[in-house]
Design an enzyme around this catalytic site. Structure first.
Site, PDB file in Angstrom:
ATOM      1  N   LYS A  80     -38.003-104.028 -44.907  1.00 56.65           N
ATOM      2  CA  LYS A  80     -39.017-102.587 -45.931  1.00 56.65           C
ATOM      3  C   LYS A  80     -39.980-103.130 -46.078  1.00 56.65           C
ATOM      4  CE  LYS A  80     -37.606 -98.208 -46.184  1.00 56.65           C
ATOM      5  NZ  LYS A  80     -36.383 -97.404 -45.466  1.00 56.65           N
ATOM      6  N   GLY A 180     -28.954 -79.394 -49.871  1.00 55.83           N
ATOM      7  CA  GLY A 180     -30.230 -80.039 -49.343  1.00 55.83           C
ATOM      8  C   GLY A 180     -30.331 -79.333 -47.811  1.00 55.83           C
ATOM      9  N   GLY A 182     -33.252 -79.523 -45.932  1.00 55.82           N
ATOM     10  CA  GLY A 182     -34.475 -80.050 -45.354  1.00 55.82           C
ATOM     11  C   GLY A 182     -34.345 -80.229 -43.885  1.00 55.82           C
ATOM     12  N   VAL A 184     -32.951 -83.040 -42.256  1.00 59.46           N
ATOM     13  CA  VAL A 184     -31.583 -83.469 -41.690  1.00 59.46           C
ATOM     14  C   VAL A 184     -30.608 -82.119 -42.173  1.00 59.46           C
ATOM     15  CG1 VAL A 184     -29.733 -84.948 -41.523  1.00 59.46           C
ATOM     16  CG2 VAL A 184     -31.981 -85.629 -41.865  1.00 59.46           C
ATOM     17  N   TYR A 186     -30.953 -78.939 -42.329  1.00 59.04           N
ATOM     18  CA  TYR A 186     -30.910 -77.686 -41.486  1.00 59.04           C
ATOM     19  C   TYR A 186     -30.473 -78.058 -40.141  1.00 59.04           C
ATOM     20  CZ  TYR A 186     -33.080 -74.431 -38.328  1.00 59.04           C
ATOM     21  OH  TYR A 186     -33.298 -73.456 -37.480  1.00 59.04           O
TER      22      TYR A 186
HETATM   23  P1  NAD Z   1     -36.077 -83.289 -46.637  1.00 60.54           P
HETATM   24  O1  NAD Z   1     -37.240 -83.776 -47.744  1.00 60.54           O
HETATM   25  O2  NAD Z   1     -36.941 -82.969 -45.603  1.00 60.54           O
HETATM   26  O3  NAD Z   1     -35.274 -82.773 -47.258  1.00 60.54           O
HETATM   27  C1  NAD Z   1     -34.297 -82.701 -48.590  1.00 60.54           C
HETATM   28  C2  NAD Z   1     -34.059 -81.225 -49.116  1.00 60.54           C
HETATM   29  O4  NAD Z   1     -33.399 -81.511 -50.105  1.00 60.54           O
HETATM   30  C3  NAD Z   1     -35.339 -80.627 -49.319  1.00 60.54           C
HETATM   31  O5  NAD Z   1     -35.086 -79.340 -48.795  1.00 60.54           O
HETATM   32  C4  NAD Z   1     -35.337 -80.369 -50.860  1.00 60.54           C
HETATM   33  O6  NAD Z   1     -35.812 -79.352 -51.130  1.00 60.54           O
HETATM   34  C5  NAD Z   1     -33.759 -80.544 -51.188  1.00 60.54           C
HETATM   35  N1  NAD Z   1     -33.367 -80.908 -52.584  1.00 60.54           N
HETATM   36  C6  NAD Z   1     -34.098 -81.981 -53.164  1.00 60.54           C
HETATM   37  N2  NAD Z   1     -33.367 -81.634 -54.441  1.00 60.54           N
HETATM   38  C7  NAD Z   1     -32.319 -81.256 -54.280  1.00 60.54           C
HETATM   39  C8  NAD Z   1     -31.239 -80.604 -55.311  1.00 60.54           C
HETATM   40  N3  NAD Z   1     -30.924 -81.380 -56.346  1.00 60.54           N
HETATM   41  N4  NAD Z   1     -30.171 -79.920 -54.852  1.00 60.54           N
HETATM   42  C9  NAD Z   1     -30.424 -79.528 -53.704  1.00 60.54           C
HETATM   43  N5  NAD Z   1     -31.383 -79.514 -52.797  1.00 60.54           N
HETATM   44  C10 NAD Z   1     -32.227 -80.478 -53.221  1.00 60.54           C
HETATM   45  O7  NAD Z   1     -35.515 -84.938 -46.252  1.00 60.54           O
HETATM   46  P2  NAD Z   1     -34.626 -85.357 -45.048  1.00 60.54           P
HETATM   47  O8  NAD Z   1     -35.400 -86.086 -44.132  1.00 60.54           O
HETATM   48  O9  NAD Z   1     -33.885 -83.935 -44.423  1.00 60.54           O
HETATM   49  O10 NAD Z   1     -33.696 -86.484 -45.598  1.00 60.54           O
HETATM   50  C11 NAD Z   1     -32.569 -86.109 -46.324  1.00 60.54           C
HETATM   51  C12 NAD Z   1     -31.782 -87.150 -46.908  1.00 60.54           C
HETATM   52  O11 NAD Z   1     -31.498 -87.991 -46.025  1.00 60.54           O
HETATM   53  C13 NAD Z   1     -32.859 -88.130 -47.646  1.00 60.54           C
HETATM   54  O12 NAD Z   1     -31.941 -88.619 -48.956  1.00 60.54           O
HETATM   55  C14 NAD Z   1     -33.103 -89.104 -46.687  1.00 60.54           C
HETATM   56  O13 NAD Z   1     -33.520 -90.442 -47.542  1.00 60.54           O
HETATM   57  C15 NAD Z   1     -31.918 -89.474 -45.958  1.00 60.54           C
HETATM   58  N6  NAD Z   1     -32.133 -89.648 -44.546  1.00 60.54           N
HETATM   59  C16 NAD Z   1     -32.965 -89.039 -43.529  1.00 60.54           C
HETATM   60  C17 NAD Z   1     -33.203 -89.456 -42.558  1.00 60.54           C
HETATM   61  C18 NAD Z   1     -34.007 -88.564 -41.330  1.00 60.54           C
HETATM   62  O14 NAD Z   1     -33.760 -88.788 -40.288  1.00 60.54           O
HETATM   63  N7  NAD Z   1     -34.896 -87.885 -42.026  1.00 60.54           N
HETATM   64  C19 NAD Z   1     -32.339 -90.658 -41.899  1.00 60.54           C
HETATM   65  C20 NAD Z   1     -31.718 -91.222 -42.741  1.00 60.54           C
HETATM   66  C21 NAD Z   1     -31.417 -90.723 -43.935  1.00 60.54           C
END
Ligand code: NAD
Length: 350
Positions: A80, A180, A182, A184, A186
């Protein structure tokens, strides 16, 4: 704590630091383990209160990548990087090119990717000086948005635990509470809706929760109520530490499987879930779809091969659950053991 004490604490490894005078770049590359292959992991570009915070973030995250790569069966180690975001004005393009030169000097020992605060455009800047970068534009061999792949892997993990815990060969009618919505969350809702799951959702952004309500018929609850939803599955897809001393006693589900990184606030929270009879899909085992996707860029992107590998998350999660049941042990401990076994085998083979 001194730097070598920190490295010792996180079981390292290599640590590379670079300060570029011309651009003001301050970069940390943490390489935790390369027994399975060159280290792969994202580059963070955020503000830190102290250099120590930045260092600890890089060390902690890189170690997590070792375990995620090992359990996902990809030929990479854990790494990282952290670029400390300058306080004043800065030339972003020059900064990321300087970072690219740093990676070039490391000779491919570490391959970078997008992470918090970085974008495809930043990866393209890095690509202009080194090939040791992923997450570039699809026309340049990039793999595109990892989120749908992460969601697909989580969905496969949910299917595996539905089979193991509920003796279900399908997930139709299964009730999943998603925290959440977001990138993923969605996509996960979309996949589960297609398969006939009932959804309850919560998000700090009401528009995101309402979108899931509109498109997938999800019920929307508030941020605290999501932990108490009587459901089959709780899927944490927001921030880390969702599973902690306060929230675990509230859970009314049989399975926890979601995308968020570092879901357990502390390792003992895995024991707490086990004692409550809740089967937990360890985060790094179930959310590796995005990493599998990005890793495919290194060898030449092949979407069918990525799909096949992401779908194998089902079998990995099932194996973890079966071994945990046989050993009367929490799943997070079994996942750690399996990742360590794969690393040990790689050492023996060399
Ligand atoms: P994102 O920022 O798009 O989505 C996160 C969502 O969580 C947002 O909509 C935010 O408003 C919401 N949120 C924040 N705090 C909250 C709470 N207390 N209660 C309810 N909702 C809340 O992020 P993402 O890319 O969808 O990733 C989500 C998680 O998965 C993160 O922890 C990320 O590290 C992990 N992750 C993502 C990926 C990827 O491919 N994007 C891969 C591995 C792990």
């Amino acid at each position: 704590m001194g730097v070598f004490d920190r490295m010792d604490h996180y079981d390292y490894g290599e640590l590379h630091l670079k300060r570029d005078v011309a651009t003001g770049m301050q970069a940390i590359v943490a390489i935790h383990d390369t027994r399975l292959g060159p280290a792969l992991g994202g580059c963070r570009f955020i503000h830190y209160d102290s250099e120590d915070d930045a260092l600890v973030d890089a060390l902690r995250l890189a170690r997590g990548m070792t375990y995620k790569a090992a359990i996902s069966g990809i030929p990479h180690g854990g790494g990282k990087s952290v670029l400390i975001r300058p306080k004043g004005e800065f030339d972003r393009a020059a900064l990321f090119r300087a970072f690219g030169h740093f990676l070039e000097d490391l000779g491919g020992h570490y391959i970078t990717a997008e992470d918090s605060g970085t974008s495809v455009e930043d990866m393209e800047l890095i690509r202009s000086v080194t090939k040791h970068v992923t997450g570039v534009k699809p026309e340049n061999g990039g793999s595109g948005d990892p989120s749908p792949w992460t969601a697909r892997g989580v969905r496969r993990g949910i299917q595996a635990l539905a089979q193991h815990v509920l003796d279900r060969s399908d997930v139709e009618g299964l009730h999943v509470a998603v925290q959440g919505i977001g990138h993923v969350g969605y996509q996960l809702c979309r996949e589960l809706h297609v398969l006939g799951c009932k959804l309850t959702v919560a998000d700090v952004d009401p528009l995101k929760a309402e979108r899931a309500q509109r498109e997938f018929g999800a019920e929307v609850v508030d941020l605290e109520a999501i932990f108490r939803v009587e459901s089959d599955v709780f899927a944490p897809c927001a921030l880390g530490s969702a599973l902690n001393d306060r929230t675990i006693p509230q859970l009314q589900c049989k399975i926890v499987a979601g995308a968020a990184n570092n879901q357990l606030a502390f390792p003992h929270n895995g024991d707490d879930l086990y004692q409550r009879g809740i089967v937990y899909a360890p985060d790094y085992a179930v959310n590796g779809g995005g990493l599998i996707n990005v890793a495919a860029e290194v060898t030449g992107y092949d979407e069918a091969a990525v799909a096949e590998r992401v779908d194998r998350i089902h079998d990995t999660v099932l194996e973890i659950a079966e071994r945990a049941k046989a050993a009367h042990s929490p799943t997070n401990r079994i996942a750690d053991t399996m990742a360590q076994e794969r690393l040990r085998k790689a050492t023996e083979a060399n």
